[in-house]
Write an enzyme that holds these catalytic residues in place. Structure first.
Site, PDB file in Angstrom:
ATOM      1  N   SER A  30      -7.529  -1.773  -6.244  1.00 54.56           N
ATOM      2  CA  SER A  30      -6.771  -0.706  -5.186  1.00 54.56           C
ATOM      3  C   SER A  30      -7.674   0.499  -5.264  1.00 54.56           C
ATOM      4  O   SER A  30      -7.133   1.446  -4.349  1.00 54.56           O
ATOM      5  CB  SER A  30      -5.341  -0.436  -5.790  1.00 54.56           C
ATOM      6  OG  SER A  30      -5.412  -0.412  -7.149  1.00 54.56           O
TER       7      SER A  30
ATOM      8  N   HIS B 201      -5.977  -6.508  -0.501  1.00 54.71           N
ATOM      9  CA  HIS B 201      -5.111  -5.736  -1.459  1.00 54.71           C
ATOM     10  C   HIS B 201      -3.831  -5.896  -1.013  1.00 54.71           C
ATOM     11  O   HIS B 201      -3.183  -5.399  -0.057  1.00 54.71           O
ATOM     12  CB  HIS B 201      -5.835  -4.197  -0.766  1.00 54.71           C
ATOM     13  CG  HIS B 201      -5.020  -3.220  -1.669  1.00 54.71           C
ATOM     14  ND1 HIS B 201      -4.893  -2.040  -1.230  1.00 54.71           N
ATOM     15  CD2 HIS B 201      -4.633  -3.247  -3.052  1.00 54.71           C
ATOM     16  CE1 HIS B 201      -4.148  -1.232  -2.264  1.00 54.71           C
ATOM     17  NE2 HIS B 201      -4.079  -2.048  -3.375  1.00 54.71           N
TER      18      HIS B 201
ATOM     19  N   ASN C 191      -3.453   3.709   0.446  1.00 47.96           N
ATOM     20  CA  ASN C 191      -3.572   4.683  -0.524  1.00 47.96           C
ATOM     21  C   ASN C 191      -4.170   5.586  -0.256  1.00 47.96           C
ATOM     22  O   ASN C 191      -3.780   6.720  -0.925  1.00 47.96           O
ATOM     23  CB  ASN C 191      -4.530   3.715  -1.742  1.00 47.96           C
ATOM     24  CG  ASN C 191      -3.485   2.826  -2.441  1.00 47.96           C
ATOM     25  OD1 ASN C 191      -2.205   2.842  -2.403  1.00 47.96           O
ATOM     26  ND2 ASN C 191      -4.033   2.043  -3.184  1.00 47.96           N
TER      27      ASN C 191
ATOM     28  N   GLU D 198      -4.049  -5.180   2.957  1.00 45.31           N
ATOM     29  CA  GLU D 198      -5.413  -4.790   3.427  1.00 45.31           C
ATOM     30  C   GLU D 198      -6.323  -5.749   3.388  1.00 45.31           C
ATOM     31  O   GLU D 198      -6.729  -6.207   1.947  1.00 45.31           O
ATOM     32  CB  GLU D 198      -5.672  -3.284   2.894  1.00 45.31           C
ATOM     33  CG  GLU D 198      -4.497  -2.337   3.271  1.00 45.31           C
ATOM     34  CD  GLU D 198      -4.609  -1.146   2.488  1.00 45.31           C
ATOM     35  OE1 GLU D 198      -4.470  -0.053   3.359  1.00 45.31           O
ATOM     36  OE2 GLU D 198      -5.163  -0.905   1.592  1.00 45.31           O
TER      37      GLU D 198
END
Ligand code: CAA
Length: 555
Positions: free
Chosen positions: A121, A142, A192, A154
């Site tokens: 991440s 991800h 994120n 992702e």
């Protein structure tokens, strides 16, 4: 390259790894899970069986279905068992050297056309791929926590990733019933990057003591309609993980929005890692527990009181009219003073006096409105001692407290539109506001069937300060070419479970409104906080009157 993917390997069976194994096995793939020791392998098996058992007990899966899924999974401690895998996803700790070691070993185990993926991440996929034998088969996949629930995946390609690999992984993710968003390798990817700017701003508020942990979470869950408040979410993700991701994003952006929080660091060093350690911002019934238990920070029974029974509302516009109806409907005795310039003796019996003039009327000659400074000076004289004075307009609590001479009892209120999770009414206080006033207002707001959020009166209080900063950041991200409007909206909606993505939200609220509040937040810092500066692209959209999303332009 990139044949059809039928057998997948997952390395590392912690919370994320085990969740990813479950997703693949539920999707009908054969899965080989690898752990470093028998003990960790058992822990991974335990996570999987508990999750399956929960699905059976909730009637989501029958016994035969459970067995079928578990039969597709092999858990082993031998990396060599990954030889038949068409795709291997690593979910080992976020240490670059460890990832290099894992990928180096895989190069010698799997077939030449197998895909190597990382669920990192925070680390750069490019950096992970660089020393491998075939960087063109390395990609980021991800998942979001909890992996079996969150729909977003992702898919991160590097400059060297083979297009066929990207296509195969995207199709696989779609086939699993998830939502892929294909993006380039930039710090924090999409979700994120936006999430951690927001979480960091939220952390600053608690660290400064401007709001309690419970009120902060209520502000964003109920006031902004998000599935969880920021602190509950960090406890779920793990504070060590948050700390690490935040650091990496800051390393790239160097924006104060991502500057590492020293409070977070202290918590991690103290072993307060969130749900997994049993204590983070909240306390849980034990390590890995989901339910919050009371601790020394839990508000006591005296946090709310029934001190307010009679209310006076001052103002003759729609806002005042609606407020009177609502407060009366909730069973309070209400005096409505439509002429703010006239006799104010009617407020004398009230426990709470709320100024609710139309914001422009106070400035208009001949209108029933009255200059707010004059009005609060007069209310300071007319209200009984100990009564609470409040405004629902965007004035400053400290200015009104000074003018009224009621430092302990003067606050601002912000009534938010209801969301799918309820309604918040914020209370903006000064450092002199008394505990009795706060408790009485909390009780009053609950009486209106809304949830109170009490914070120090700073620009935007909690909800707008966090929400608008996040929206402005999304526009900045778009302007910096991170991803498209559609991809950013999809990432946030399906990765974080927000009711809508940031651009759909900006179009819903109105870009002009977002810009106005952002400008206020920026000027509130004297123009020093560059990260709060309105994005030039936001200004463009407002001036040219263009929505961000297709849906909005079709309206
Ligand atoms: N593991 C597995 N399943 C879980 C779970 C967990 N930890 N928590 C909840 N669930 C499941 C429940 O079993 C339930 O499943 P069914 O509907 O099949 O019965 C479902 O999720 C809903 O759960 P609840 O009713 O108990 O609770 P809820 O409605 O409040 O939903 C939530 C819980 C799905 C977690 C929701 O609060 C949410 O969407 N929160 C936001 C989570 C988020 O933002 N995740 C991303 C974090 S960032 C990240 O992961 C990226 C990174 O790199 C760090």
């Amino acid at each position: 390259m990139a044949k059809q993917i039928r057998t997948v390997g997952v390395i590392g069976l912690g919370t994320m790894g085990a969740g990813i194994v479950e997703v693949f096995a539920r999707g009908g793939l054969t899965v080989i899970g690898v752990e470093s020791t028998e003990e960790f392998a058992d822990r991974g098996r335990g996570i999987l069986t508990r999750s399956m058992d929960r699905a059976v007990s909730r009637g989501k899966l029958d016994e035969a279905g459970r067995q079928e899924i578990l039969d597709r999974i092999t858990v082993t401690t031998e990396m060599g068992d990954l030889a038949p895998a068409d795709l291997v996803v690593e979910a080992v700790p976020e240490v670059l050297e460890l990832k290099h070691e894992v990928f180096g070993r895989l190069d010698g185990i799997v077939a030449e056309d197998a895909v190597l993926a990382s669920n990192t991440s925070s680390l750069s996929i490019t950096a992970i791929a660089a020393p491998t034998k075939h960087p063109e088969r390395v990609i980021g996949v991800h998942f979001f926590n909890p992996a079996p629930v969150m729909q977003l995946v992702e898919v991160i390609h590097t400059l060297r990733t083979d297009q066929a690999v990207t296509d195969a992984v995207r199709d696989l993710v779609t086939g699993l019933g998830k939502r892929p968003v294909v993006v380039g390798d930039r710090a924090g990817f999409v979700a994120n990057y936006l999430l951690f700017g927001y979480l960091n701003s939220a952390l600053t508020m608690v660290e400064h003591g401007h709001v309690s942990r419970e009120d902060l979470d209520t502000a964003m869950r109920v006031g902004a309609g998000l599935p969880m408040g920021p602190l509950t979410l960090m406890d779920l993700v793990g504070l060590d993980v948050c700390h690490h991701i935040g650091d990496v994003i800051y390393g790239h952006s160097r924006s104060p929005l991502h500057a590492p929080s020293s409070m977070l660091e202290r918590m991690v060093v103290s072993g307060r890692l969130g749900r997994k350690s049993g204590r983070g911002f909240y306390s849980y019934e034990g390590p890995g527990g989901r339910d919050v238990v009371a601790d020394e920070l839990t508000p006591g029974e005296d946090a709310e009181s029934a001190g307010i029974r009679t209310v006076a509302v001052v103002g003759d516009g729609t806002v005042a009219g609606e407020l009177v109806a609502r407060v009366e409907g909730a069973g309070y005795a209400v005096t409505h003073l439509t002429d703010a310039s006239g006799d104010l003796s009617g407020v004398a019996a009230a426990d709470l006096v709320i100024e609710a003039q139309e914001e422009d009327s106070a400035a208009e000659d001949g209108a029933a409105g009255r200059d707010v400074d004059e009005l609060f000076a007069a209310l300071g004289e007319a209200a009984r001692s100990g009564a609470v004075l409040a405004t629902v307009n965007t004035y400053s609590a400290v200015a009104l407290a000074a003018i009224s001479g009621r430092a302990e009892d003067t606050v601002v209120l912000r009534v938010h539109a209801p969301t799918g999770n309820g309604q918040v009414i914020e209370v903006g206080t000064t450092h002199t506001t008394s505990a009795a006033t706060v408790a009485a207002l909390r009780g009053f707001i609950r009486g209106l069937d809304a949830e109170p959020v009490v914070s120090r009166d700073r620009t935007g209080l909690v909800v707008d300060a966090l929400l608008m900063t996040y929206l402005n950041d999304a526009v900045r991200m778009l302007d910096e070419g991170y991803a498209t409007v559609e991809d950013i909206d999809t990432a946030i909606q399906f990765g974080l479970g927000y009711p809508m993505g940031p651009f759909a939200m900006i179009d819903h609220i109105g870009a002009d409104e977002v810009l106005a509040v952002t400008e206020e937040l920026f000027s509130g810092t004297g123009g020093f906080a560059q990260h709060l500066m309105p994005s030039p692209l936001l200004v463009e959209h407002v001036l040219l009157d263009r929505p961000f999303t297709q849906g909005a332009s079709d309206d």
